[in-house]
Scaffold this motif. Structure first.
Motif, short mmCIF file in Angstrom:
data_model
loop_
_atom_site.label_atom_id
_atom_site.label_comp_id
_atom_site.label_asym_id
_atom_site.label_seq_id
_atom_site.Cartn_x
_atom_site.Cartn_y
_atom_site.Cartn_z
N UNK A 139 -6.01 13.90 -10.07
CA UNK A 139 -6.72 12.78 -10.82
C UNK A 139 -8.22 12.74 -10.20
N UNK A 140 -9.02 12.37 -11.07
CA UNK A 140 -10.43 11.83 -10.95
C UNK A 140 -10.15 10.44 -10.20
N UNK A 141 -10.66 10.02 -9.18
CA UNK A 141 -10.29 8.82 -8.37
C UNK A 141 -11.59 7.87 -8.32
N UNK A 142 -11.34 6.91 -8.50
CA UNK A 142 -12.37 5.74 -8.45
C UNK A 142 -11.78 4.57 -7.28
N UNK A 199 -6.34 8.76 -0.92
CA UNK A 199 -7.70 8.95 -1.96
C UNK A 199 -7.44 10.30 -2.07
N UNK A 200 -7.56 11.26 -0.91
CA UNK A 200 -7.49 12.85 -0.80
C UNK A 200 -6.15 13.10 -1.49
N UNK A 201 -4.93 12.42 -1.39
CA UNK A 201 -3.64 12.82 -2.04
C UNK A 201 -3.51 12.71 -3.51
N UNK A 202 -4.42 11.68 -3.67
CA UNK A 202 -4.62 11.38 -5.58
C UNK A 202 -5.42 12.56 -6.08
N UNK A 203 -6.37 12.84 -5.41
CA UNK A 203 -7.46 14.04 -5.86
C UNK A 203 -6.54 15.31 -5.88
N UNK A 219 0.80 -1.23 -0.04
CA UNK A 219 0.07 -0.12 0.22
C UNK A 219 0.95 1.38 0.01
N UNK A 220 0.24 2.41 0.12
CA UNK A 220 0.98 3.59 0.22
C UNK A 220 1.81 3.88 1.34
N UNK A 221 2.51 2.88 1.99
CA UNK A 221 3.29 3.24 3.23
C UNK A 221 4.74 2.73 3.05
N UNK A 222 4.98 2.31 1.85
CA UNK A 222 6.27 1.93 1.59
C UNK A 222 6.79 0.69 2.69
N UNK A 254 4.13 9.85 -2.56
CA UNK A 254 3.95 11.27 -2.03
C UNK A 254 3.17 12.10 -2.98
N UNK A 255 2.72 13.15 -2.69
CA UNK A 255 2.17 14.16 -3.68
C UNK A 255 3.19 14.55 -4.78
N UNK A 256 4.28 14.60 -4.69
CA UNK A 256 5.46 14.89 -5.84
C UNK A 256 5.30 13.57 -6.52
N UNK A 257 5.41 12.46 -6.10
CA UNK A 257 5.60 11.25 -6.95
C UNK A 257 4.21 11.21 -7.59
N UNK A 258 3.09 11.46 -7.07
CA UNK A 258 1.56 11.03 -7.79
C UNK A 258 1.81 12.19 -9.11
N UNK A 259 2.20 13.17 -8.72
CA UNK A 259 1.96 14.30 -9.93
C UNK A 259 3.12 13.84 -10.89
N UNK A 260 4.31 13.31 -10.55
CA UNK A 260 5.07 12.62 -11.65
C UNK A 260 4.53 11.68 -12.60
#
Length: 233
Positions: free
Chosen positions: A198-201, A190-194, A147-150, A161-167
Motif C-alpha cells: 500500500x501507499x500509506x497516509x 504503518x510499515x506493515x501496510x507498506x 487498533x491493530x492489536x486485537x 497481519x501481513x497476510x490479512x492486509x494483503x487479502x
C-alpha cells in the motif's frame, strides 16, 4: 450527575470476556472491562474516516464500500452523508448483540440509517467478505477494534497481519482505499501496510471532532496502479 446504568452484557465470541452497553441520560458507552471501546459523544474520528476515504475515490459515483464493525454507527452514518446515493455500503458486524442494540436501546442514535436502501448489514466476521472478494470494493473501512492489536477479539489480529492486509489489498479495486481506525499511533503497523503493497497516509483526528482533546489515528492505504496499466501493483 446521572449514574451509569447497565443495559446489557454480552460475552465475546472467543470467550475472553464480556462487553457491556451502559447508559447515562442520553449518553451511551460500550465497555470492555474498564476500557471504553466507544462513547456516543466521541465520534469525530470515526466519522472522519468516511469523509477521508470518499475524498480519495470521489470519481466513483457507484462506489462499493465495506465497513467492518457497526459499533454505534458513527462510520456508517458518515458514509451515508459522504457517499452518493448511487453507492452501496455493506456493513459486517461480528456480534449479533451489537445489531440488536442498534435497533433497540440505541435506536435514537441510529435513526433510520439501517433502513437506507444503500445499506446491507451482515452479521459475520468481516474477514469472510474480504477473503472471498477479488478487486470488489472501492473502499474498505475497518473499525473493529481499538487498533491493530486485537484488543476485543483475538482473531482480529488476523485482519492486521501481513497476510490479512494483503487479502484486503486483493479485495480492493485498483486505486481503492483501505481505511483503518486506531486509538493511538503504531509505527510498526504503518510499515506493515507498506510491506503489504500500500501507499500509506496517516491522519491524526480529534476524538470529539473539535480543536481540543485526544487524537485518534486513521491510516489511509491505497492500492496503487502501475503506470500505463490498468492492473494493480
Amino acid at each position: 450527575m446521572n449514574p451509569w446504568v447497565l443495559i446489557d452484557t454480552v460475552p465475546l465470541p472467543d470467550g475472553r470476556g464480556d462487553i457491556r452497553l451502559i447508559q447515562r441520560a442520553d449518553e451511551f458507552s460500550i465497555m470492555l472491562g474498564t476500557i471504553a471501546l466507544m462513547n456516543s459523544r466521541l465520534s469525530g474520528s470515526e466519522e472522519a474516516m468516511a469523509g477521508l476515504s470518499w475524498a480519495r475515490i470521489s470519481d466513483r459515483p457507484k462506489a462499493k464500500v465495506l465497513i467492518g464493525g457497526l459499533g454505534m454507527g458513527f462510520t456508517l452514518r458518515a458514509a451515508l452523508r459522504e457517499f452518493p446515493a448511487t453507492a452501496s455500503i455493506t456493513v459486517a458486524e461480528l456480534m449479533p448483540a451489537v445489531l440488536a442494540w442498534a435497533k433497540g436501546p440505541m435506536a435514537t442514535i441510529f435513526g433510520n440509517c439501517l433502513d437506507d436502501p444503500r445499506v446491507d448489514v451482515k452479521v459475520l466476521d468481516v474477514r469472510r467478505l474480504i477473503n472471498s472478494a477479488k478487486a470488489s470494493y472501492d473502499a474498505i473501512l475497518l473499525d473493529v477494534d481499538n487498533g491493530p492489536d486485537g484488543l476485543t477479539v483475538e482473531t482480529n489480529d488476523a485482519l492486521y497481519s501481513l497476510a490479512g492486509l494483503k487479502a484486503a489489498r486483493a479485495a480492493l479495486s485498483p486505486g481503492g482505499i483501505l481505511a483503518i481506525w486506531a486509538s493511538a499511533p503504531d509505527r510498526a503497523f504503518t510499515q506493515r501496510l507498506q510491506r503489504a503493497g500500500f501507499a500509506v497516509e496517516e491522519e491524526r483526528i480529534r476524538a470529539n471532532g473539535k480543536s481540543r482533546g485526544s487524537r485518534h489515528v486513521i491510516w489511509l492505504a491505497k492500492r496503487s496502479i502501475q503506470a500505463g496499466s490498468a492492473k494493480a501493483q
